[in-house]
Write a protein that holds these residues in place. Structure first.
Motif, PDB file in Angstrom:
ATOM      1  N   ILE A 153      32.899  30.989  34.009  1.00 43.53           N
ATOM      2  CA  ILE A 153      32.352  31.888  32.998  1.00 43.53           C
ATOM      3  C   ILE A 153      33.156  31.797  31.702  1.00 43.53           C
ATOM      4  CG2 ILE A 153      31.872  34.303  32.411  1.00 43.53           C
ATOM      5  CD1 ILE A 153      31.606  34.834  35.423  1.00 43.53           C
ATOM      6  N   GLY A 154      34.472  31.756  31.833  1.00 46.78           N
ATOM      7  CA  GLY A 154      35.335  31.871  30.662  1.00 46.78           C
ATOM      8  C   GLY A 154      35.592  30.594  29.901  1.00 46.78           C
ATOM      9  N   VAL A 188      40.175  42.217  21.557  1.00 44.25           N
ATOM     10  CA  VAL A 188      39.042  42.897  22.190  1.00 44.25           C
ATOM     11  C   VAL A 188      37.707  42.295  21.774  1.00 44.25           C
ATOM     12  CG1 VAL A 188      37.833  45.095  22.423  1.00 44.25           C
ATOM     13  CG2 VAL A 188      40.332  45.030  22.578  1.00 44.25           C
ATOM     14  N   PRO A 189      37.443  42.069  20.472  1.00 45.17           N
ATOM     15  CA  PRO A 189      36.180  41.401  20.104  1.00 45.17           C
ATOM     16  C   PRO A 189      36.032  40.010  20.719  1.00 45.17           C
ATOM     17  CG  PRO A 189      37.163  42.412  18.172  1.00 45.17           C
ATOM     18  CD  PRO A 189      38.183  42.503  19.271  1.00 45.17           C
ATOM     19  N   MET A 190      37.142  39.288  20.848  1.00 48.57           N
ATOM     20  CA  MET A 190      37.042  37.952  21.440  1.00 48.57           C
ATOM     21  C   MET A 190      36.724  38.017  22.929  1.00 48.57           C
ATOM     22  SD  MET A 190      37.240  35.581  19.177  1.00 48.57           S
ATOM     23  CE  MET A 190      36.131  36.734  18.368  1.00 48.57           C
ATOM     24  N   TYR A 191      37.238  39.040  23.608  1.00 53.12           N
ATOM     25  CA  TYR A 191      36.876  39.218  25.014  1.00 53.12           C
ATOM     26  C   TYR A 191      35.386  39.518  25.144  1.00 53.12           C
ATOM     27  CZ  TYR A 191      41.840  39.387  26.293  1.00 53.12           C
ATOM     28  OH  TYR A 191      43.159  39.075  26.503  1.00 53.12           O
ATOM     29  N   ILE A 192      34.902  40.442  24.323  1.00 46.35           N
ATOM     30  CA  ILE A 192      33.474  40.785  24.384  1.00 46.35           C
ATOM     31  C   ILE A 192      32.625  39.569  24.009  1.00 46.35           C
ATOM     32  CG2 ILE A 192      31.675  42.279  23.451  1.00 46.35           C
ATOM     33  CD1 ILE A 192      33.891  44.348  22.874  1.00 46.35           C
ATOM     34  N   SER A 193      33.043  38.873  22.975  1.00 47.30           N
ATOM     35  CA  SER A 193      32.334  37.665  22.547  1.00 47.30           C
ATOM     36  C   SER A 193      32.311  36.618  23.655  1.00 47.30           C
ATOM     37  CB  SER A 193      33.017  37.095  21.299  1.00 47.30           C
ATOM     38  OG  SER A 193      32.537  35.816  20.988  1.00 47.30           O
ATOM     39  N   GLY A 194      33.459  36.424  24.304  1.00 48.01           N
ATOM     40  CA  GLY A 194      33.531  35.437  25.379  1.00 48.01           C
ATOM     41  C   GLY A 194      32.650  35.782  26.557  1.00 48.01           C
ATOM     42  N   PHE A 195      32.675  37.060  26.975  1.00 50.52           N
ATOM     43  CA  PHE A 195      31.809  37.483  28.075  1.00 50.52           C
ATOM     44  C   PHE A 195      30.338  37.283  27.692  1.00 50.52           C
ATOM     45  CE2 PHE A 195      35.245  40.917  28.941  1.00 50.52           C
ATOM     46  CZ  PHE A 195      36.077  39.954  29.468  1.00 50.52           C
ATOM     47  N   GLN A 253      29.030  35.119  25.514  1.00 49.73           N
ATOM     48  CA  GLN A 253      28.704  33.688  25.551  1.00 49.73           C
ATOM     49  C   GLN A 253      28.511  33.201  26.981  1.00 49.73           C
ATOM     50  OE1 GLN A 253      32.312  32.610  23.351  1.00 49.73           O
ATOM     51  NE2 GLN A 253      31.038  31.393  21.970  1.00 49.73           N
ATOM     52  N   GLY A 254      29.520  33.456  27.819  1.00 49.87           N
ATOM     53  CA  GLY A 254      29.479  32.931  29.183  1.00 49.87           C
ATOM     54  C   GLY A 254      28.264  33.399  29.955  1.00 49.87           C
ATOM     55  N   LEU A 255      27.867  34.652  29.765  1.00 52.35           N
ATOM     56  CA  LEU A 255      26.721  35.190  30.503  1.00 52.35           C
ATOM     57  C   LEU A 255      25.396  34.723  29.901  1.00 52.35           C
ATOM     58  CD1 LEU A 255      28.068  38.802  31.159  1.00 52.35           C
ATOM     59  CD2 LEU A 255      27.941  36.898  32.772  1.00 52.35           C
ATOM     60  N   MET A 256      25.316  34.665  28.571  1.00 47.68           N
ATOM     61  CA  MET A 256      24.072  34.211  27.943  1.00 47.68           C
ATOM     62  C   MET A 256      23.770  32.755  28.274  1.00 47.68           C
ATOM     63  SD  MET A 256      24.084  36.000  24.148  1.00 47.68           S
ATOM     64  CE  MET A 256      22.445  35.378  23.695  1.00 47.68           C
ATOM     65  N   TRP A 257      24.809  31.922  28.310  1.00 45.81           N
ATOM     66  CA  TRP A 257      24.600  30.510  28.607  1.00 45.81           C
ATOM     67  C   TRP A 257      23.979  30.308  29.988  1.00 45.81           C
ATOM     68  CZ3 TRP A 257      30.151  28.579  26.986  1.00 45.81           C
ATOM     69  CH2 TRP A 257      30.274  28.634  25.597  1.00 45.81           C
ATOM     70  N   LYS A 258      24.282  31.211  30.926  1.00 43.28           N
ATOM     71  CA  LYS A 258      23.909  30.990  32.323  1.00 43.28           C
ATOM     72  C   LYS A 258      22.640  31.725  32.764  1.00 43.28           C
ATOM     73  CE  LYS A 258      28.472  29.807  34.061  1.00 43.28           C
ATOM     74  NZ  LYS A 258      28.054  28.452  34.429  1.00 43.28           N
ATOM     75  N   GLN A 259      21.996  32.474  31.885  1.00 46.55           N
ATOM     76  CA  GLN A 259      20.841  33.275  32.294  1.00 46.55           C
ATOM     77  C   GLN A 259      19.569  32.433  32.412  1.00 46.55           C
ATOM     78  OE1 GLN A 259      21.110  36.648  29.399  1.00 46.55           O
ATOM     79  NE2 GLN A 259      20.880  37.898  31.226  1.00 46.55           N
TER      80      GLN A 259
END
Length: 760
Positions: free
Chosen positions: A359-360, A420-427, A429-435
């Motif tokens: 994911i990350g 914090v924004p980079m964590y939210i951004s990363g989550f 990205q990782g989830l949108m790519w895999k949906q």
């Protein structure tokens, strides 16, 4: 025992202190610029000129100004400059500053040689300036944290050896028998960095008069060696030397002894042993052999123990002194720094597990993780050391504790608004790519959907950077005011009894580690063995066993024009945003290759020097880019990405459209590949390199003209206007870039992969 008088050298400490502050500001400003360009990619156009009427410009509105920059302010180059400035200029100078100060006092002696001290200082600063110049010119190797070309690699080696001679010489003439824990970390750092730097940067120059070289490793092997270096550059440039500083300056500032001597021993030896094994966790699910990935994960998880042992040793040193933290801004910086060290070293092993890595990896999550360490651990430790040294060396009080506290809170806010924004951004990205939709199609087919979704977080990250650099500017003001109020002492008088010679043999009843501490030669040898084991076990089998990278018979060497295009790709730093590694996930195969998909195989990269798997996807993966879009699309995309991809944050590359391709070294590059790396070019191919490239270029231009009449008309208009100075389109850099991009991933087109072993 005779008492000997001597002087500590504060002059060299002051030089490194000034360099730390100056290059810190430069590194922060470069980082802020890179952050701005990720939501305002038109920044270079605003500064230098543009032909886009929707963008305001400080220049005359002519794009020639942007072309004339030759990409000096391109995102890929700025990112390289930022990472190099922070690591080699800011953190390393802060380490040298603290090490030269603490070593003299811990060893009760002046540095071994003032001449060597200044040779070290100036060679290191010359190296930094050389990096700035060459990176702005596009001279780089593309290897993460090791982008410097071969002459600068040599200069780094020379400077590091000078530092080592001076350090070990100082240890040899010490007036203290047992080496304090900070010195252990300095020794381990010097040995590990020397080993990592030399082996990762083994390369063959194209010519001893040119700033161009090719790695001796290729593909998956290069990836393993690079991340063995890259992860341990974090370990032995950004961690162990700063831990050495922590063990000296934190107890000094708190006026307390280190919490646990035994924990210090465990921390040091376990940390330098385990770290060297963990590099492959950066390559999970890639074409790296699975056993290496598994070893990297296992040792990464083990890293939690020694890392947290060091963190606790630092924080528990403050037992009984927490009231001082409330009043002392230096301790505030140190406490947050050590806490960030603990956070980063807990998160890193978690990201090394396959469950979270899938994911990350390639997302902003990793960027947030890295900057918890860089801004919190490295930055705050450096700030604390600056605030500690300035009053001591100038024999006065800090001009304003209030200003230092403001710096602390602005810096802390900066870290929060960055991470914090980079964590939210990363989550995100990782989830949108895999949906996926129920029918098996991707929910977010267009890559730009995932880009536009995280733009608000990029703006918040920029705000965090503003907070952080604002605090650093307050520090500069405070430092200048304190210096003006004080009086600097170049040579500080000191005295200590001479050290009696008792021999290096272990005495009866002497503890093992006490014996090691008073015999630096033994400590250095043991430290070398400890750090070398991991590399030997992981790298030698991968480099020597042919089976580790099975040959794919369909994979052929690059044509001379494609080879030139790859070098242009590296010059522009395209790998800062694009990976070339499709992992064996359903979403990646569908997104990047379609129904006839193939994830990346190790055998596909045997001619890639260096490898270009990337570590961050701001743009989509390019490993199967060949044939996905027409040549004219690439032409227009490089000229202005927003023409072909509305909302793109990719920078423009108009100089590629106008520059004439330098073909003078084309045949020499092929000869080097054949002679040094056994790339199977024939003599006829090398002799006809220019004709081969010309024919391929003509084919690309013919396709561009047939696909885009407007491009043909513009080129013809250009020819009429320039007359004899006109450069035909087939002779321009853009054509070589297109040739390379259209080659990517085209060797494998079927679902059946034929390997050499399958023929046996």
């Amino acid at each position: 025992m005779e008492t000997q008088k001597f002087n500590y050298d504060n002059n060299i400490v002051r030089a490194f202190l000034y360099a730390t502050i100056a290059f810190g500001l430069v590194g922060f400003l470069l980082g802020l610029t890179a952050a701005l360009m990720l939501f305002y990619p038109e920044l270079p156009e605003f500064l230098f000129g543009t032909d886009d009427s929707t963008i305001k410009s400080l220049a005359s509105g002519n794009i020639q100004g942007l072309i004339n920059t030759q990409g000096a302010l391109g995102f890929g180059r700025i990112r390289m400059l930022h990472t190099s400035a922070v690591i080699f200029a800011f953190v390393c100078n802060s380490f040298f500053c603290g090490a030269y100060y603490s070593m003299q006092r811990l060893l009760k002696t002046r540095m071994y040689s003032d001449t060597l001290s200044w040779m070290h200082f100036w060679t290191w600063q010359i190296m930094i300036v050389s990096v700035v110049i060459t990176f702005l010119m596009g001279i780089n190797t593309s290897k993460e944290y090791a982008e410097h070309e071969w002459p600068i690699d040599i200069l780094i080696t020379i400077s590091w050896v000078i530092f080592g001679i001076n350090m070990f010489g100082t240890i040899a003439k010490r007036r203290v028998r047992h080496l304090y824990v900070a010195i252990w970390f300095y020794i381990g750092t010097w040995i590990a960095v020397a080993m990592l730097h030399i082996f990762n940067n083994l390369e063959v120059p194209l010519s001893f008069t040119l700033w161009k070289s090719y790695s001796i490793y290729a593909g998956a092997k290069d990836a393993l060696v690079q991340w063995w270096y890259g992860h341990n550059a974090v370990a032995f440039v950004l961690t162990t030397p700063v831990l050495g500083l922590m063990y000296y300056f934190l107890p000094k500032a708190a006026d307390r002894p280190v919490f646990s001597y035994k924990l210090s021993i465990i921390h040091f030896w376990s940390l330098i042993f385990v770290y060297l094994w963990a590099g492959p966790h950066h390559l999970q699910y890639t074409a790296l052999p699975a056993w290496a990935q598994a070893v990297g994960t296992g040792f990464s998880i083990m890293l939690i123990a020694p890392s947290w042992g060091g963190m606790l040793n630092g924080l528990l040193t403050l037992r009984g002194a927490w009231d001082k933290v409330r009043e002392n801004p230096i301790l505030k910086f140190f406490v947050v720094a050590v806490t960030c060290y603990g956070m980063a070293t807990f998160e890193g092993p978690l990201l090394a597990t396959k469950s979270l890595n899938k994911i990350g990896h390639y997302t902003d999550w990793v960027i947030g993780h890295v900057h918890i360490g860089a801004l919190g651990w490295n930055g705050f430790m450096a700030f604390g050391i600056v605030y500690y040294l300035i009053p001591v060396m100038w024999r006065t009080s800090l001009w304003s504790k209030k200003l230092a506290n403001w710096h602390f809170w602005l810096g802390t806010l900066g870290i929060i608004f960055y991470a914090v924004p980079m964590y939210i951004s990363g989550f995100t990205q990782g989830l949108m790519w895999k949906q996926f939709n129920p029918d098996g199609t991707l929910v977010w087919k267009n890559w730009l959907d995932t880009v536009t979704a995280i733009i608000p977080y990029y703006k918040m990250r920029f705000l965090g950077g503003l907070f952080y650099i604002s605090g650093a500017i307050l520090m500069v003001v405070n430092v200048i005011k304190t210096i003006r109020a004080g009086s600097f002492q170049k040579n500080v008088p000191a005295e200590a009894p001479a050290l009696a010679k008792i021999g290096s043999a272990r005495k009866e009843g002497e503890g093992l580690h006490l014996w090691i501490e008073r015999t630096p030669r033994i400590m250095a040898i043991l430290a070398f063995i400890t750090v070398a084991i991991g590399g030997l076990v992981e790298i030698i089998p991968t480099l020597t066993l042919k089976q580790s990278v099975p040959t794919i018979t369909a994979v052929k060497p690059y044509s001379p024009l494609e080879l030139e295009g790859r070098d242009l790709y590296i010059r522009e730093g395209c790998n800062a945003c694009h990976s070339q590694m499709i992992r064996p996930f359903r979403d990646e195969i569908v997104r990047f290759e379609g129904k006839n998909g193939q994830y990346s195989k190790a055998g596909e990269f045997v001619y890639d020097r260096p490898f270009l798997w990337g570590s961050k996807r701001t743009g989509p993966d390019l490993h199967r880019e060949g044939g996905r879009n027409p040549d004219s699309w690439h032409f227009k995309h490089m000229y202005n990405p927003r023409i072909t991809s509305a909302g793109s944050i990719m920078p423009r590359f108009p100089w590629l459209i106008t520059n004439k391709l330098d073909k003078k070294q084309m045949a020499d590059k092929m000869k080097l590949m054949k002679n040094y790396f056994d790339v199977p070019y024939t003599k006829a191919q090398i002799d006809s390199a220019n004709q081969w490239a010309e024919n391929q270029a003509k084919g690309i231009v013919k396709r561009i003209y047939s696909e885009a009449a407007d491009v043909k008309q513009q080129v013809e208009k250009d020819r009429m206007a320039k007359g004899g100075s006109f450069v035909p389109l087939e002779d321009r850099e853009i054509v070589a870039m297109i040739a390379y991009l259209q080659r990517l991933g085209t060797d494998i087109k079927t679902t059946q992969i034929q390997t050499a072993s399958a023929d046996n």
